[in-house]
Design an enzyme around this catalytic site. Structure first.
Site, PDB file in Angstrom:
ATOM      1  N   CYS A 171       0.848  -1.188   0.000  1.00 26.82           N
ATOM      2  CA  CYS A 171       0.000   0.000   0.000  1.00 26.82           C
ATOM      3  C   CYS A 171       0.883   1.237   0.000  1.00 26.82           C
ATOM      4  CB  CYS A 171      -0.898  -0.019   1.236  1.00 26.82           C
ATOM      5  SG  CYS A 171      -2.019   1.384   1.356  1.00 26.82           S
ATOM      6  N   HIS A 176      -8.848  -3.635  -2.846  1.00 24.01           N
ATOM      7  CA  HIS A 176      -7.968  -2.849  -1.980  1.00 24.01           C
ATOM      8  C   HIS A 176      -8.416  -1.384  -1.943  1.00 24.01           C
ATOM      9  CE1 HIS A 176      -3.848  -1.915  -0.322  1.00 24.01           C
ATOM     10  NE2 HIS A 176      -4.199  -0.724  -0.781  1.00 24.01           N
ATOM     11  N   GLU A 177      -8.668  -0.811  -3.120  1.00 22.91           N
ATOM     12  CA  GLU A 177      -9.040   0.606  -3.178  1.00 22.91           C
ATOM     13  C   GLU A 177     -10.426   0.845  -2.591  1.00 22.91           C
ATOM     14  OE1 GLU A 177      -6.619   2.460  -3.576  1.00 22.91           O
ATOM     15  OE2 GLU A 177      -5.300   1.007  -4.536  1.00 22.91           O
ATOM     16  N   HIS A 186     -10.137   1.118   1.047  1.00 22.34           N
ATOM     17  CA  HIS A 186      -9.724   2.465   1.471  1.00 22.34           C
ATOM     18  C   HIS A 186     -10.935   3.385   1.610  1.00 22.34           C
ATOM     19  CE1 HIS A 186      -5.396   2.621   1.783  1.00 22.34           C
ATOM     20  NE2 HIS A 186      -5.240   2.039   0.608  1.00 22.34           N
TER      21      HIS A 186
END
Length: 180
Positions: A88, A130-131, A134
């Site tokens: 990351c 993953h994004e 976030h």
């Protein structure tokens, strides 16, 4: 357009669920361009708006030469899993094995508010998951098994950037574009 500083582990914006985008205007288009420029400068394969301090549900990606973005994403994930190392840009230099869904279908909008469906497997599926994490205030280390998370937290405490909340790039990212 501008390369913006990347927020680091410890910055509260990374733990705060992002707000949905409601205005598909010039400011959003500038944000998307800044995200792409910042991601490519890092370099990384994905970047979410909270990682540059903007709490909006927007992310960008650059996977296998395809650059794009998604606004207000929602995900449908396959039950089939994939193993892979994940890093990351907000946790520079750290990488850990993490299971993710092998395929992902992300539904959202483009910069003009038009519906978009993004389907992918392998690295693209990992990036989208993953994004989107976030945007929900979740970091990949939150998904590690307890032993790996313990190792990650130790590495974070010992990292040269520990205690900082903003990273200004001074050298190429050690993962050579593998960070998300």
């Amino acid at each position: 357009m501008a390369v913006r500083p990347i927020r680091l582990f410890g910055d509260p914006v990374l733990r705060t669920p992002a707000e949905p985008v409601t205005d598909f205007d010039k400011e959003l288009r500038v944000l998307i361009k800044d995200l792409i420029e910042t991601m490519q400068d890092a370099p990384g394969v994905g970047l979410a708006a909270p990682q540059i301090g903007v709490s909006l549900r927007v992310f960008v990606y650059d996977v296998d030469g395809v650059v794009g973005h998604l606004v207000n994403p929602s995900l449908d994930l396959s039950e089939e899993q994939q193993d892979g190392d994940e890093g990351c840009l907000s946790l520079p230099g750290l990488s850990y094995p993490l299971k993710r869904a092998k395929r992902a279908v992300a539904k959202g909008f483009n910069e003009f508010g038009e519906p978009v469906i993004l389907e992918g497997s392998d690295l693209l599926a990992r990036c989208v998951q993953h994004e989107t994490d976030h945007l929900d205030g979740v970091l990949f280390i939150d998904r590690l098994d307890p032993e790996q998370r313990k190792l990650a937290m130790r590495a974070i405490r010992e990292a040269e950037w520990a205690g900082q909340t903003v990273r200004v790039k001074t050298s190429p990212h050690p993962t050579r574009g593998k960070a998300l």
